[in-house]
Scaffold this active site. Structure first.
Site, PDB file in Angstrom:
ATOM      1  CE  LYS A  30      -7.510   6.490  10.329  1.00  0.00           C
ATOM      2  NZ  LYS A  30      -7.314   6.315  11.784  1.00  0.00           N
ATOM      3  CG  PHE A 102      -7.704  -3.849   9.501  1.00  0.00           C
ATOM      4  CD1 PHE A 102      -6.411  -3.887   9.013  1.00  0.00           C
ATOM      5  CD2 PHE A 102      -7.957  -3.085  10.615  1.00  0.00           C
ATOM      6  CE1 PHE A 102      -5.389  -3.186   9.608  1.00  0.00           C
ATOM      7  CE2 PHE A 102      -6.943  -2.364  11.239  1.00  0.00           C
ATOM      8  CZ  PHE A 102      -5.658  -2.410  10.730  1.00  0.00           C
ATOM      9  NE  ARG A 172       2.473   6.791   5.647  1.00  0.00           N
ATOM     10  CZ  ARG A 172       1.867   7.030   6.801  1.00  0.00           C
ATOM     11  NH1 ARG A 172       0.561   6.868   6.902  1.00  0.00           N
ATOM     12  NH2 ARG A 172       2.566   7.405   7.863  1.00  0.00           N
ATOM     13  CE  LYS A 178      -4.035   9.112   7.216  1.00  0.00           C
ATOM     14  NZ  LYS A 178      -3.243   9.197   8.458  1.00  0.00           N
TER      15      LYS A 178
END
Length: 262
Positions: A30, A102, A172, A178
């Site tokens: 991340k 990504f 979402r 994460k």
């Protein structure tokens, strides 16, 4: 009156349940950068506002839509934020910025295939500052925890897990997650709540709105200077928290920083 920009359509990560099996997921670091969406013509913050990047930077980007992070390196978020917030880009500063991509938003194929397609798109662009975020498979929960520990020890922020078989979807997601030692998230400032006692006459708490419309008051983690000059209404802030209530609101939340320009 100038209309507000449309919020960029992004896929947003949920929190990884610690101890879960990572089989079927691709794992990456991340990056603590500035989220940037390229739609084929304009580079935008997650707010939808355009990023004032140099012409050579945007001219070299492919026509394909890209999702990623503008990044200088580990532990350099504040420096990066200063660079990308300039209304007039400073060319010399931008020479150090990498666009770490990504995903190919909107592509109707599973994430594992999107990664392969993304590698081909970036290779064709032939720009050293345009790079694909490395993905790897992790065999089990113990190995995932070890990878997180090593990443943080090396100065990284945490990990991102993306289900390889998942299709792209806005908002979402439960297939994009994460994993960090301390959970954090972003919310929009909608009001300043007045302080009491030693904070009388200055900020007591920020009233924040989550992407789903829920609101909560964030009252801890501020310096005296921040209480005297709080983040403006409409700005995006990052907060840390321990866990969430059954209604999804953060518990023991604490202010971390303003994500200026986003």
């Amino acid at each position: 009156m100038v209309p507000a920009p449309a919020v960029a359509v992004l896929m947003l990560a949920s929190d990884w349940p610690s101890g879960e099996d990572p089989a079927g997921f691709l794992v990456s670091e991340k990056l603590d950068g500035v989220r940037a969406l390229w739609d084929g013509q304009t580079l935008r913050f997650r707010s939808g506002l355009p990023i004032a990047a140099p012409g050579w930077f945007t001219a070299a980007l492919p026509k394909a839509a890209l999702d990623g992070e503008l990044w200088l390196g580990r532990g350099r978020f504040d420096e990066l934020s200063g660079i990308v917030r300039h209304a007039e880009p400073v060319d010399a500063d931008w020479r150090a910025v990498r666009y770490m991509v990504f995903d190919l938003p909107g592509r109707p194929v599973p994430f594992g295939q999107r990664v392969q397609q993304l590698q081909a798109v970036v290779a064709q662009a032939q720009q050293p500052w345009l790079q694909v975020v490395a993905q790897q498979q992790v065999p089990n929960a113990v190995a995932l925890q070890a990878l997180l520990k090593q990443t943080v020890t090396d100065g990284g922020e945490g990990l991102v897990l993306h289900r390889a078989s998942a299709l792209w979807s806005p908002g979402r997601s439960t297939t994009l997650l994460k994993f960090k030692p301390v959970a954090d998230d972003d919310a929009r400032v909608v009001a300043h709540l007045p302080g009491k006692g030693r904070n009388a006459g200055r900020l007591g708490a920020l009233l924040l709105e989550l992407p789903n419309g829920q609101r909560f008051a964030l009252g801890s983690g501020f310096s005296d200077a921040q209480r005297a000059n709080p983040p403006p209404v409409g700005s995006l802030v990052t907060y840390r928290y321990r866990d969430r209530t059954p209604k999804g609101l953060p518990r023991f939340a604490s202010f971390l920083r303003v994500r200026e320009g986003e």
